[in-house]
Motif scaffolding. Structure first.
Motif, mmCIF file in Angstrom:
data_model
loop_
_atom_site.group_PDB
_atom_site.id
_atom_site.type_symbol
_atom_site.label_atom_id
_atom_site.label_comp_id
_atom_site.label_asym_id
_atom_site.label_seq_id
_atom_site.Cartn_x
_atom_site.Cartn_y
_atom_site.Cartn_z
ATOM 1 N N GLU A 46 86.545 93.441 64.266
ATOM 2 C CA GLU A 46 87.849 92.773 64.252
ATOM 3 C C GLU A 46 88.729 93.317 63.139
ATOM 4 O O GLU A 46 89.925 93.531 63.337
ATOM 5 C CB GLU A 46 87.678 91.249 64.111
ATOM 6 N N GLN A 47 88.156 93.543 61.967
ATOM 7 C CA GLN A 47 88.926 94.118 60.867
ATOM 8 C C GLN A 47 89.398 95.523 61.227
ATOM 9 O O GLN A 47 90.554 95.873 60.971
ATOM 10 C CB GLN A 47 88.080 94.176 59.595
ATOM 11 N N LEU A 48 88.510 96.304 61.812
ATOM 12 C CA LEU A 48 88.863 97.662 62.202
ATOM 13 C C LEU A 48 89.993 97.651 63.224
ATOM 14 O O LEU A 48 90.938 98.438 63.127
ATOM 15 C CB LEU A 48 87.640 98.396 62.763
ATOM 16 N N PHE A 49 89.926 96.729 64.174
ATOM 17 C CA PHE A 49 90.981 96.624 65.180
ATOM 18 C C PHE A 49 92.316 96.302 64.516
ATOM 19 O O PHE A 49 93.338 96.917 64.823
ATOM 20 C CB PHE A 49 90.632 95.554 66.223
ATOM 21 N N GLY A 50 92.320 95.356 63.575
ATOM 22 C CA GLY A 50 93.554 94.981 62.889
ATOM 23 C C GLY A 50 94.141 96.128 62.082
ATOM 24 O O GLY A 50 95.348 96.390 62.129
ATOM 25 N N GLU A 125 92.337 102.319 71.847
ATOM 26 C CA GLU A 125 92.223 101.846 73.232
ATOM 27 C C GLU A 125 90.764 101.539 73.585
ATOM 28 O O GLU A 125 90.486 100.554 74.284
ATOM 29 C CB GLU A 125 92.815 102.867 74.202
ATOM 30 N N ASN A 126 89.835 102.360 73.122
ATOM 31 C CA ASN A 126 88.415 102.091 73.374
ATOM 32 C C ASN A 126 87.972 100.787 72.725
ATOM 33 O O ASN A 126 87.230 100.001 73.321
ATOM 34 C CB ASN A 126 87.544 103.252 72.887
ATOM 35 N N LEU A 127 88.424 100.543 71.499
ATOM 36 C CA LEU A 127 88.070 99.306 70.812
ATOM 37 C C LEU A 127 88.719 98.111 71.494
ATOM 38 O O LEU A 127 88.109 97.046 71.620
ATOM 39 C CB LEU A 127 88.487 99.381 69.337
ATOM 40 N N ARG A 131 86.665 94.955 73.013
ATOM 41 C CA ARG A 131 86.942 93.575 72.650
ATOM 42 C C ARG A 131 87.134 92.703 73.885
ATOM 43 O O ARG A 131 86.836 91.513 73.846
ATOM 44 C CB ARG A 131 88.193 93.508 71.776
ATOM 45 N N LYS A 132 87.657 93.281 74.963
ATOM 46 C CA LYS A 132 87.844 92.533 76.208
ATOM 47 C C LYS A 132 86.533 92.374 76.976
ATOM 48 O O LYS A 132 86.480 91.663 77.970
ATOM 49 C CB LYS A 132 88.851 93.259 77.106
ATOM 50 N N GLY A 133 85.510 93.093 76.560
ATOM 51 C CA GLY A 133 84.229 93.017 77.240
ATOM 52 C C GLY A 133 84.077 94.037 78.349
ATOM 53 O O GLY A 133 83.086 94.053 79.061
ATOM 54 N N ALA A 134 85.078 94.899 78.502
ATOM 55 C CA ALA A 134 85.014 95.929 79.523
ATOM 56 C C ALA A 134 84.148 97.084 79.038
ATOM 57 O O ALA A 134 84.084 97.351 77.849
ATOM 58 C CB ALA A 134 86.415 96.449 79.854
ATOM 59 N N PRO A 135 83.466 97.762 79.942
ATOM 60 C CA PRO A 135 82.674 98.931 79.508
ATOM 61 C C PRO A 135 83.590 100.012 78.975
ATOM 62 O O PRO A 135 84.658 100.270 79.520
ATOM 63 C CB PRO A 135 81.968 99.391 80.782
ATOM 64 N N VAL A 136 83.161 100.637 77.888
ATOM 65 C CA VAL A 136 83.976 101.665 77.245
ATOM 66 C C VAL A 136 83.499 103.034 77.617
ATOM 67 O O VAL A 136 82.407 103.327 77.851
ATOM 68 C CB VAL A 136 83.941 101.486 75.711
#
Length: 136
Positions: A46-50, A125-127, A131-136
């Motif tokens: 979450e920190q990395l995403f922010g 975009e991968n992260l 986070r949405k639970g979709a396969p990356v």
């Protein structure tokens, strides 16, 4: 010729150091110790995403500014590169992993590196998908 994926940042210029000292009234050494500690601690997802979201937006603003002369000057003096995003070595490794790229051997945790914007976008975009639970 294609631009490099990663650039190694040499460090602040003497002018930037002087301004930093003037602003912090000589406390830069104490404050920089905290900054170094923050740079070598890995982020959770979450920190990395922010952080990636914020830095990506900064880079996109720098790209918009770079379209006109005054914006180019602003970018130059603020140290923003419209094609790269600044990361510490630790956070660069995390970002590269999201883009499915092995971290090069020359990257050290306390180092400062610029990663090309297209790779930052891909990692972001991968992260986001992760986070949405979709396969990356």
């Amino acid at each position: 010729m294609a631009e490099p994926v990663i650039k190694i940042v040499e460090g602040p210029s003497p002018t930037q150091k002087g301004v930093s000292e003037a602003i912090t009234v000589g406390l830069a050494g104490v404050l920089s110790a905290g900054s170094v500690a923050a740079d070598i601690m890995p982020f959770d997802r979450e920190q990395l995403f922010g952080v990636m979201h914020f830095r990506l937006q900064e880079a996109l603003q720098a790209q918009r500014r770079a379209r006109w002369f005054g914006g180019k000057i602003y970018n130059r003096f603020s140290g923003q590169d419209p094609n790269y995003v600044l990361f510490s070595g630790t956070h660069l490794g995390q970002t590269l992993a999201l883009a499915r790229i092995q971290t090069p051997d020359f990257v050290v945790p306390r180092g400062k590196y610029l990663l090309r914007l297209d790779y930052v976008k891909e990692a972001y975009e991968n992260l986001k998908q992760e986070r949405k639970g979709a396969p990356v």
